[in-house]
Design an enzyme around this catalytic site. Structure first.
Site, PDB file in Angstrom:
ATOM      1  N   LYS A  39      35.114  50.376  32.538  1.00 29.73           N
ATOM      2  CA  LYS A  39      36.377  49.633  32.499  1.00 29.73           C
ATOM      3  C   LYS A  39      36.355  48.662  31.325  1.00 29.73           C
ATOM      4  O   LYS A  39      35.391  47.936  31.124  1.00 29.73           O
ATOM      5  CB  LYS A  39      36.597  48.851  33.785  1.00 29.73           C
ATOM      6  N   ASP A  66      42.082  48.150  31.739  1.00 30.18           N
ATOM      7  CA  ASP A  66      42.583  47.253  32.785  1.00 30.18           C
ATOM      8  C   ASP A  66      43.215  46.009  32.164  1.00 30.18           C
ATOM      9  O   ASP A  66      42.623  44.937  32.143  1.00 30.18           O
ATOM     10  CB  ASP A  66      41.431  46.867  33.710  1.00 30.18           C
ATOM     11  N   LEU A  67      44.437  46.163  31.667  1.00 30.17           N
ATOM     12  CA  LEU A  67      45.161  45.040  31.068  1.00 30.17           C
ATOM     13  C   LEU A  67      46.303  44.556  31.960  1.00 30.17           C
ATOM     14  O   LEU A  67      46.998  43.609  31.604  1.00 30.17           O
ATOM     15  CB  LEU A  67      45.687  45.422  29.689  1.00 30.17           C
ATOM     16  N   LYS A  68      46.512  45.211  33.077  1.00 29.20           N
ATOM     17  CA  LYS A  68      47.500  44.763  34.072  1.00 29.20           C
ATOM     18  C   LYS A  68      48.834  44.411  33.425  1.00 29.20           C
ATOM     19  O   LYS A  68      49.337  43.299  33.530  1.00 29.20           O
ATOM     20  CB  LYS A  68      46.958  43.565  34.870  1.00 29.20           C
ATOM     21  N   HIS A  70      52.647  43.827  32.542  1.00 33.35           N
ATOM     22  CA  HIS A  70      53.851  43.425  33.284  1.00 33.35           C
ATOM     23  C   HIS A  70      54.783  42.739  32.300  1.00 33.35           C
ATOM     24  O   HIS A  70      54.474  41.664  31.775  1.00 33.35           O
ATOM     25  CB  HIS A  70      53.499  42.490  34.438  1.00 33.35           C
ATOM     26  N   ASP A  71      55.915  43.375  32.032  1.00 35.09           N
ATOM     27  CA  ASP A  71      56.866  42.845  31.052  1.00 35.09           C
ATOM     28  C   ASP A  71      58.173  43.606  31.252  1.00 35.09           C
ATOM     29  O   ASP A  71      58.329  44.353  32.216  1.00 35.09           O
ATOM     30  CB  ASP A  71      56.315  43.031  29.631  1.00 35.09           C
ATOM     31  N   ASN A  74      60.790  48.350  28.453  1.00 37.88           N
ATOM     32  CA  ASN A  74      60.507  48.956  27.154  1.00 37.88           C
ATOM     33  C   ASN A  74      59.135  48.537  26.636  1.00 37.88           C
ATOM     34  O   ASN A  74      58.390  49.356  26.084  1.00 37.88           O
ATOM     35  CB  ASN A  74      61.586  48.555  26.143  1.00 37.88           C
ATOM     36  N   THR A 120      42.025  40.530  43.985  1.00 38.85           N
ATOM     37  CA  THR A 120      40.996  40.252  45.000  1.00 38.85           C
ATOM     38  C   THR A 120      40.514  38.808  44.960  1.00 38.85           C
ATOM     39  O   THR A 120      39.767  38.385  45.844  1.00 38.85           O
ATOM     40  CB  THR A 120      39.786  41.187  44.829  1.00 38.85           C
ATOM     41  N   ARG A 181      30.607  43.910  46.001  1.00 40.00           N
ATOM     42  CA  ARG A 181      29.385  43.137  45.917  1.00 40.00           C
ATOM     43  C   ARG A 181      28.309  43.774  46.798  1.00 40.00           C
ATOM     44  O   ARG A 181      28.444  43.776  48.025  1.00 40.00           O
ATOM     45  CB  ARG A 181      29.628  41.691  46.375  1.00 40.00           C
ATOM     46  N   ARG A 211      29.758  42.181  37.413  1.00 39.28           N
ATOM     47  CA  ARG A 211      28.578  41.325  37.338  1.00 39.28           C
ATOM     48  C   ARG A 211      27.333  41.856  38.050  1.00 39.28           C
ATOM     49  O   ARG A 211      26.226  41.707  37.521  1.00 39.28           O
ATOM     50  CB  ARG A 211      28.944  39.922  37.850  1.00 39.28           C
TER      51      ARG A 211
END
Length: 235
Positions: A39, A66-68, A70-71, A74, A120, A181, A211
């Site tokens: 990722k 994984d840049l998520k 939202h805009d 277009n 999360t 985890r 991590r």
């Protein structure tokens, strides 16, 4: 639930949460063939890491960008088109209807769109502070249904919601679970966490782990242990 035709090793996605491409390349070399799926998120992406995506794809690795996003529609569509050209396997958008629809329409034939339900690191208090009237579980369920209706390929949800979401969307949509985890690991800034075995048993298809692998004294051994736990849980 095991995704069809997916090797157990592919179900572990190691988050390259590092500050340079050089550090990421060094970790990838240490992990070798123990990891097949990576990722690239904000930290590495904004440090030049997006250029690593096609290089990894050429080596036969899978990559989750994984840049998520939202805009406006277009802007999301153009962003997804660019990510698809990199050779990524997965890309994330936030689970807002207009955003999801734009991403689905722009994804092309190989990129899979994942909608992020509720981060999360959020709990009920965090949602209320942000102005949401719904709690975590209700908001996750509502967004899962919207994503399914719009043709999104998969969902990002915590292990705590995986079983419920699987019951809502059925076997067709991929469930990708962060906040993983292994037993004995520190939770860090995550609030809704689960061990690898429990998450797989709950219905997760893919586990995102950062991590516990990246910061391990022996990253390859840490990754192998997680893959083994996935296999033991029915992966």
């Amino acid at each position: 639930m095991k995704p069809a035709h997916v090797d157990t090793r592919d179900r572990l996605i190691v988050a390259l949460d590092l500050s340079s491409v050089e550090a990421a390349e060094a970790l990838i070399a240490r992990l070798g063939d123990s990891v097949t799926f990576y990722k690239v998120g904000y930290q590495l992406g904004y440090a030049g890491g997006l250029a690593l995506v096609p290089k990894l794809a050429e080596r036969g690795k899978k990559v989750f960008v994984d840049l998520k996003l939202h805009d406006i529609g277009n802007t999301v569509a153009k962003g997804i088109e660019s990510i698809a050209k990199l050779g990524a396997t997965f890309a994330t958008v936030h689970a807002y209807p207009q955003t999801m629809q734009a991403a689905v329409e722009a994804r092309g034939s190989s990129l899979k769109i994942l909608a992020v339900t509720v981060l999360t690191s959020y709990d009920e208090d965090d949602l209320h502070a942000a102005g949401y009237r719904l709690g975590v579980s209700d908001l996750v369920e509502a967004r899962a249904l919207q994503a399914q209706t719009l043709g999104v390929d998969g969902l990002v949800c915590s292990g705590e919601e995986a079983a419920t979401v699987r019951g809502i969307v059925g076997p067709q949509m991929a469930l990708v679970t962060p906040g993983i985890r292994p037993a004995g690991s520190a939770a860090g800034d995550q609030k809704r966490i689960m061990t690898p075995g429990r998450a797989i048993a709950a219905g997760a298809d893919y586990l995102v782990v950062g991590r516990p692998v990246v910061e391990a004294a022996d990253p390859k051994a840490a990754a192998e242990a997680i893959v083994s736990e996935i296999a033991q849980a029915g992966g």
